[in-house]
Design an enzyme around this catalytic site. Structure first.
Site, PDB file in Angstrom:
ATOM      1  N   CYS A   1       0.804  -1.213   0.000  1.00 22.59           N
ATOM      2  CA  CYS A   1       0.000   0.000   0.000  1.00 22.59           C
ATOM      3  C   CYS A   1       0.846   1.275   0.000  1.00 22.59           C
ATOM      4  O   CYS A   1       2.043   1.231   0.218  1.00 22.59           O
ATOM      5  CB  CYS A   1      -0.877   0.054   1.239  1.00 22.59           C
ATOM      6  SG  CYS A   1      -2.070  -1.260   1.290  1.00 22.59           S
TER       7      CYS A   1
ATOM      8  N   CYS B   1      13.227  -2.558   4.398  1.00 29.66           N
ATOM      9  CA  CYS B   1      12.957  -3.551   3.337  1.00 29.66           C
ATOM     10  C   CYS B   1      13.835  -3.258   2.119  1.00 29.66           C
ATOM     11  O   CYS B   1      13.685  -2.222   1.467  1.00 29.66           O
ATOM     12  CB  CYS B   1      11.486  -3.495   2.941  1.00 29.66           C
ATOM     13  SG  CYS B   1      11.131  -4.472   1.475  1.00 29.66           S
TER      14      CYS B   1
ATOM     15  N   SER C   1      11.182  -1.387 -14.150  1.00 24.26           N
ATOM     16  CA  SER C   1      11.948  -1.514 -12.917  1.00 24.26           C
ATOM     17  C   SER C   1      13.406  -1.924 -13.158  1.00 24.26           C
ATOM     18  O   SER C   1      14.263  -1.650 -12.325  1.00 24.26           O
ATOM     19  CB  SER C   1      11.270  -2.502 -11.976  1.00 24.26           C
ATOM     20  OG  SER C   1      11.059  -3.720 -12.657  1.00 24.26           O
TER      21      SER C   1
ATOM     22  N   ASP D   1      15.381  -6.383 -12.341  1.00 26.28           N
ATOM     23  CA  ASP D   1      15.659  -6.118 -10.928  1.00 26.28           C
ATOM     24  C   ASP D   1      15.643  -7.385 -10.090  1.00 26.28           C
ATOM     25  O   ASP D   1      16.365  -7.513  -9.114  1.00 26.28           O
ATOM     26  CB  ASP D   1      14.641  -5.111 -10.376  1.00 26.28           C
ATOM     27  CG  ASP D   1      13.229  -5.609 -10.536  1.00 26.28           C
ATOM     28  OD1 ASP D   1      12.723  -6.232  -9.602  1.00 26.28           O
ATOM     29  OD2 ASP D   1      12.629  -5.392 -11.601  1.00 26.28           O
TER      30      ASP D   1
ATOM     31  N   CYS E   1       7.734 -13.343   2.290  1.00 24.32           N
ATOM     32  CA  CYS E   1       7.805 -12.134   3.126  1.00 24.32           C
ATOM     33  C   CYS E   1       6.597 -12.074   4.035  1.00 24.32           C
ATOM     34  O   CYS E   1       5.482 -12.340   3.590  1.00 24.32           O
ATOM     35  CB  CYS E   1       7.846 -10.897   2.229  1.00 24.32           C
ATOM     36  SG  CYS E   1       7.743  -9.350   3.162  1.00 24.32           S
TER      37      CYS E   1
ATOM     38  N   CYS F   1      16.468  -5.514   5.973  1.00 28.05           N
ATOM     39  CA  CYS F   1      15.905  -6.864   5.935  1.00 28.05           C
ATOM     40  C   CYS F   1      16.263  -7.487   4.590  1.00 28.05           C
ATOM     41  O   CYS F   1      16.037  -6.878   3.537  1.00 28.05           O
ATOM     42  CB  CYS F   1      14.387  -6.801   6.079  1.00 28.05           C
ATOM     43  SG  CYS F   1      13.588  -8.403   5.825  1.00 28.05           S
TER      44      CYS F   1
ATOM     45  N   CYS G   1      13.962 -12.406   2.398  1.00 24.84           N
ATOM     46  CA  CYS G   1      13.486 -13.135   1.206  1.00 24.84           C
ATOM     47  C   CYS G   1      14.635 -13.626   0.326  1.00 24.84           C
ATOM     48  O   CYS G   1      14.411 -14.413  -0.591  1.00 24.84           O
ATOM     49  CB  CYS G   1      12.513 -12.279   0.405  1.00 24.84           C
ATOM     50  SG  CYS G   1      13.126 -10.648   0.044  1.00 24.84           S
TER      51      CYS G   1
HETATM   52  S1  SF4 Z   1      11.416 -10.231   3.354  1.00 23.88           S
HETATM   53 FE1  SF4 Z   1      12.090  -9.158   1.490  1.00 23.88          FE
HETATM   54  S2  SF4 Z   1      10.295  -8.078   0.765  1.00 23.88           S
HETATM   55 FE2  SF4 Z   1       9.875  -8.658   2.894  1.00 23.88          FE
HETATM   56  S3  SF4 Z   1      10.501  -6.907   4.148  1.00 23.88           S
HETATM   57 FE3  SF4 Z   1      12.272  -8.263   3.992  1.00 23.88          FE
HETATM   58  S4  SF4 Z   1      13.434  -7.518   2.208  1.00 23.88           S
HETATM   59 FE4  SF4 Z   1      11.369  -6.661   2.091  1.00 23.88          FE
END
Ligand code: SF4
Length: 456
Positions: A6, A248, A295, A358, A394, A445, A448
């Site tokens: 969002c 993220c 992208s 990407d 995620c 993070c 993923c």
């Molecule tokens: S798991 Fe991947 S997509 Fe989810 S917050 Fe972490 S970096 Fe972002």
């Protein structure tokens, strides 16, 4: 392709000026973060009203509604569904009336402990009207704070949310005389505000303020663990400790607009760096570099600069077919790729093509593109990805499918290359990204990209 959950935008204007045209412009700027529905919550005659519909912002607000609504304080939301179906009942902002007072909420993120919270609340008799995890926050506030909404202070609200609600969330709460913006302690999703001469603007990305021709020094990040109240009395802040950040990394790779500055870095330049890194780690002799638009464009520029191989438009982006991933249905998505990215045959015919994107998630899109490029006469196709392999799902607001749907899960690069039909395939390494980010690396993070056991 992936979808962000969002985008949120809020405006408080002094002198009772009308915020609605600003909110609509802001939501259009954030349209890339969600295309399923959009809505606005605003104050009118001491009450909070909501106008929301399924569809794109420009369509929803093209029917003269902007001229009919007039309010000096409002929040807006664009949605893509990750939790809860793509239906009007789950679209935001959510509005609640409690003991004759009102407030509304708009949320970017995904609440990690939502199932537990929902079960606990239902045990105590709470009735939910939507499938969205955002509704939980309304109930948590009502259950835990005084019965009079007017008595809720910034500190009460922030402490309650920080205590009960697990990240990720960047939130806007609208009361009749104030907006409260809250970002979770890890800072998964970005959130910014702009203090202008006339009032305050809050946006998921700072590019959301560009239409205002802003004074850039007055744009500030809302920090992880920070809550800010915007009202006629100015700005009030409350902050909790945030020792560990988890920005993220996909915001940099794919979601955010190239003109945004996310987590202290310009998105386009970051993608260009990743493209350069990809070229350093995966060099190959070829005739042209072709970006997967849009992208992959910034990364392809980086790859081209580093490799000194010219960048060419071997694929066009047909802007009039809509985004192919609006409907979360596999069949529609496959048809959409062919309509959306047709190849430019004379550019690629007989050429050795470095195709830069990407990321690869399911691999469906990449397979289709490679087939199209081969059909259009490409001699060889060397796929280069400006991120590591996506091998995990995620839980914090990005629509990454379950592991078994990810093309890279449990596979070696050679196997993925064969599955997508490329001549060679190269990813960018996490180690290389660590060198680019330096000490900031630990603030991100990368879940993923890691083949780790999911603790949830
Ligand atoms: S798991 Fe991947 S997509 Fe989810 S917050 Fe972490 S970096 Fe972002």
């Amino acid at each position: 392709m992936l979808m962000e959950e969002c985008g949120i935008f809020g405006v408080f204007l002094e002198n009772k000026s009308n915020t609605i045209p600003y909110i609509v412009e802001g939501l259009i700027s954030l349209q890339h973060r969600g295309q399923e529905s959009a809505g606005i919550a605003y104050e009118k005659n001491n009450e909070i009203k909501v106008y929301k519909k399924m569809g794109m912002v420009a369509d929803i607000f093209s029917n003269g509604i902007v001229k009919k609504i007039n309010s000096h304080i409002a929040i807006g939301h664009v949605r893509y569904s990750t939790r809860g179906k793509s239906e009007i009942q789950n679209s935001q902002p959510f509005h609640v009336r409690f003991r004759n007072e009102h407030f509304a909420i708009a949320h970017n993120g995904q609440i990690e402990n939502s199932e537990k919270l929902r079960n606990e609340l239902e045990e105590k008799g709470t009735i939910f009207l939507t499938e969205s995890d955002t509704e939980l926050i309304l109930h948590i506030l009502i259950k835990n704070l005084s019965k009079n909404i007017l008595e809720w202070t910034l500190k009460d609200i922030a402490r309650t949310i920080f205590k009960y609600v697990s990240p990720s969330y960047s939130l806007l709460l609208l009361f009749k005389d104030r907006i409260i913006a809250i970002r979770d302690k890890y800072g998964y999703r970005p959130l910014y505000y702009y203090e202008s001469e006339n009032g305050y603007f809050i946006s998921s990305e700072d590019s959301g303020f560009n239409f205002l021709n802003p004074d850039y020094k007055n744009i500030k990040e809302i920090l992880p663990g920070e809550a800010i109240e915007f009202s006629a009395y100015g700005i009030k802040k409350y902050k909790i400790e945030s020792n560990k950040k988890r920005f993220c990394f996909f915001e940099h790779i794919y979601f955010a607009r190239p003109d945004s500055n996310i987590f202290g870095r310009n998105v386009h330049l970051m993608r260009e760096e990743l493209g350069k890194l990809c070229a350093m780690e995966n060099p190959i002799d070829a005739d042209i570099v072709v970006p997967v638009l849009d992208s992959g464009f910034s990364a392809a520029i980086g790859y081209s600069k580093e490799s000194k191989i010219p960048i060419e438009m071997g694929l066009m982006r047909n802007r009039y077919v809509g985004r192919t991933f609006i409907n979360p249905n596999q069949k529609d998505r496959e048809i959409g790729v062919r309509r959306k990215l047709p190849p430019i045959s004379p550019v690629i015919k007989g050429k050795r093509v470095i195709l830069v994107d990407d990321s690869i998630v399911r691999g469906t899109t990449m397979k289709k593109i490679i087939t199209m490029l081969k059909d259009a006469g490409a001699k060889e196709i060397y796929v280069r990805i400006a991120s590591p392999k996506v091998v995990n799902t995620c839980h914090w607001g990005v629509d990454i499918p379950e592991k078994k749907e990810l093309i890279a899960f449990g596979k070696k690069v050679k196997e993925i290359k064969e599955e997508i039909g490329a001549n060679t395939l190269g990813y960018t390494s996490l180690e290389g990204i660590r060198k680019i980010l330096k000490e900031d690396y630990n603030n991100y993070c990368f879940h993923c990209f890691m083949e780790v056991h999911d603790e949830l």
